[in-house]
Design an enzyme around this catalytic site. Structure first.
Site, short mmCIF file in Angstrom:
data_model
loop_
_atom_site.label_atom_id
_atom_site.label_comp_id
_atom_site.label_asym_id
_atom_site.label_seq_id
_atom_site.Cartn_x
_atom_site.Cartn_y
_atom_site.Cartn_z
N GLU A 128 -6.76 4.69 7.88
CA GLU A 128 -6.56 6.11 7.57
C GLU A 128 -7.81 6.72 6.93
O GLU A 128 -8.10 7.90 7.11
CB GLU A 128 -5.32 6.27 6.68
CG GLU A 128 -4.05 6.05 7.50
CD GLU A 128 -2.87 5.50 6.72
OE1 GLU A 128 -2.86 5.57 5.48
OE2 GLU A 128 -1.94 4.99 7.38
N HIS A 185 -9.53 1.14 5.00
CA HIS A 185 -8.23 1.33 5.67
C HIS A 185 -8.42 2.29 6.86
O HIS A 185 -9.23 3.23 6.78
CB HIS A 185 -7.21 1.90 4.68
CG HIS A 185 -5.82 1.88 5.24
ND1 HIS A 185 -5.38 2.85 6.11
CD2 HIS A 185 -4.81 1.00 5.10
CE1 HIS A 185 -4.13 2.56 6.47
NE2 HIS A 185 -3.77 1.44 5.88
N GLU A 194 -5.21 -4.97 10.80
CA GLU A 194 -4.21 -3.93 10.99
C GLU A 194 -4.49 -3.14 12.27
O GLU A 194 -5.30 -2.20 12.25
CB GLU A 194 -4.22 -2.96 9.80
CG GLU A 194 -3.92 -3.61 8.47
CD GLU A 194 -3.36 -2.59 7.48
OE1 GLU A 194 -2.27 -2.82 6.98
OE2 GLU A 194 -4.01 -1.57 7.24
N SER A 245 3.54 -2.08 10.37
CA SER A 245 4.99 -2.12 10.57
C SER A 245 5.62 -3.45 10.20
O SER A 245 6.53 -3.93 10.88
CB SER A 245 5.33 -1.72 12.02
OG SER A 245 4.93 -0.39 12.26
N GLY A 253 2.61 2.24 10.75
CA GLY A 253 3.59 3.32 10.58
C GLY A 253 4.32 3.72 11.85
O GLY A 253 4.94 4.77 11.91
N GLY A 258 2.88 -1.23 4.27
CA GLY A 258 2.90 0.19 3.92
C GLY A 258 4.33 0.65 3.65
O GLY A 258 4.88 0.44 2.58
N GLY A 259 4.95 1.25 4.66
CA GLY A 259 6.27 1.87 4.51
C GLY A 259 7.29 1.00 3.79
O GLY A 259 7.98 1.47 2.87
N ASN A 274 0.86 -1.18 0.00
CA ASN A 274 0.00 0.00 0.00
C ASN A 274 0.90 1.23 0.00
O ASN A 274 1.52 1.55 1.01
CB ASN A 274 -0.89 -0.04 1.26
CG ASN A 274 -1.70 1.21 1.45
OD1 ASN A 274 -1.78 2.05 0.55
ND2 ASN A 274 -2.31 1.36 2.62
N TRP A 275 0.98 1.88 -1.14
CA TRP A 275 1.90 3.02 -1.26
C TRP A 275 1.30 4.32 -0.71
O TRP A 275 1.96 5.35 -0.70
CB TRP A 275 2.32 3.20 -2.74
CG TRP A 275 3.23 2.11 -3.20
CD1 TRP A 275 3.78 1.11 -2.43
CD2 TRP A 275 3.74 1.90 -4.52
NE1 TRP A 275 4.58 0.30 -3.20
CE2 TRP A 275 4.57 0.76 -4.49
CE3 TRP A 275 3.56 2.57 -5.74
CZ2 TRP A 275 5.24 0.28 -5.62
CZ3 TRP A 275 4.22 2.09 -6.86
CH2 TRP A 275 5.05 0.96 -6.80
N LYS A 276 0.05 4.28 -0.31
CA LYS A 276 -0.60 5.47 0.26
C LYS A 276 -0.38 6.68 -0.65
O LYS A 276 -0.36 6.53 -1.86
CB LYS A 276 -0.09 5.70 1.70
CG LYS A 276 -0.22 4.42 2.54
CD LYS A 276 0.03 4.63 3.99
CE LYS A 276 -0.11 3.29 4.71
NZ LYS A 276 0.02 3.38 6.15
P1 PGA Z 1 2.90 0.28 7.61
O1 PGA Z 1 1.43 0.49 6.99
O2 PGA Z 1 3.43 -1.02 7.03
O3 PGA Z 1 3.68 1.48 7.16
O4 PGA Z 1 2.75 0.19 9.08
C1 PGA Z 1 0.54 -0.59 6.83
C2 PGA Z 1 -0.75 -0.11 6.24
O5 PGA Z 1 -1.20 1.00 6.57
O6 PGA Z 1 -1.38 -0.82 5.43
#
Ligand code: PGA
Length: 254
Positions: free
Chosen positions: A97, A95, A167, A213, A173, A234-235, A9-11
């Site tokens: 966010e 998600h 999640e 993470s 993050g 994500g990251g 997930n590149w956000k």
């Molecule tokens: P993260 O994000 O790996 O940076 O913690 C995961 C996500 O939001 O899907």
């Protein structure tokens, strides 16, 4: 058998050029991987170009959100048919966010899940508790509510095509992941609630991922759990080498 699943997930990261560079580099490194579903979820603006860059490879395309209506007066929104046209197979829905910054409700997430299936897009449904909810001992209540609401209108045939990502919000993050054991326990419960909500044994075929993470260093702890089928990253997915290392670990390689 549930096939391992790793999604990046590149956000809100990467221009079109950067996205294509990362996807192209990744494509080469993971070309030999056969038994993992590997999905890239770039921002909307890069979907078309990344789709072309990975065409014919073992990488699949996913979006990060969609609206529940196929079209209409919803300024700024993107619909399922638009994603399908760009070659998306998957779409991340609910998600944290989106739930927290954009106030998406369980009801809206449920409508999006139905709309995705109607458009032949496969949802990656995200659920998870906040730190406050966890500290109050409400983890199970919150996730059960999110899961049951999202699948309320689905029937059992949809479940093998649904992917759920557990999640914990406090792990996203932050560099502070859940333990493998904790994530495994919640994943088993998610499958149980899915089965109860729609009836029948098809939840056994739903892939449940861990997200929060995930790194090349800790992926083994999650992928080694019997109830966890992969990760939503994500990251660490922004870097092609780190993401490739996670994919290779899920494939059982070095
Ligand atoms: P993260 O994000 O790996 O940076 O913690 C995961 C996500 O939001 O899907």
């Amino acid at each position: 058998m549930r096939i391992p699943f790793i999604a990046g997930n590149w956000k809100m990261h990467k221009t079109v050029r950067e996205a294509v560079e990362t996807a192209t580099a990744l494509k080469t490194v993971v070309a030999a991987v056969e038994i993992v579903d590997i999905v890239l979820c770039p921002p909307f603006t890069a979907l078309g170009d990344v789709g072309r860059a990975i065409a014919g490879s073992n990488l699949e395309l996913g979006a990060q959100d969609m609206h529940w209506e196929p079209q209409g007066a919803y300024t700024g929104e993107i619909s399922g048919p638009m994603l399908w046209e760009l070659g998306c197979t998957y779409v991340i829905l609910g998600h944290s966010e989106r739930r927290h910054h954009f106030h998406e409700t369980d009801d809206e997430v449920a409508r999006k899940v139905q709309a995705a299936f109607a458009q032949e897009l496969l949802p990656i449904l995200c659920v998870g508790e906040t730190l406050e909810e966890r500290d109050a001992g409400r983890t199970e209540d919150v996730i059960e509510r999110q899961v049951r609401a999202a699948v309320a209108e689905l029937d059992a045939v949809a479940l093998p095509r649904l992917v759920v990502a557990y999640e914990p919000v406090w792990a996203i993050g932050t560099g502070r992941s859940a333990t493998g054991g904790e994530a495994n326990r919640v994943s088993a419960l998610i499958r149980q609630w899915l089965g109860q909500a729609v009836g029948g044994p098809s939840a056994d075929e739903t892939r449940v991922l861990y997200g929060g993470s995930v790194t090349p260093e800790n992926i083994a702890e999650f992928i080694g759990q019997p109830e966890i089928d992969g990760a939503l990253v994500g990251g660490a997915s922004l870097n092609s080498e780190a993401f490739a290392a996670i994919v290779l670990a899920a494939a059982g390689g070095p």
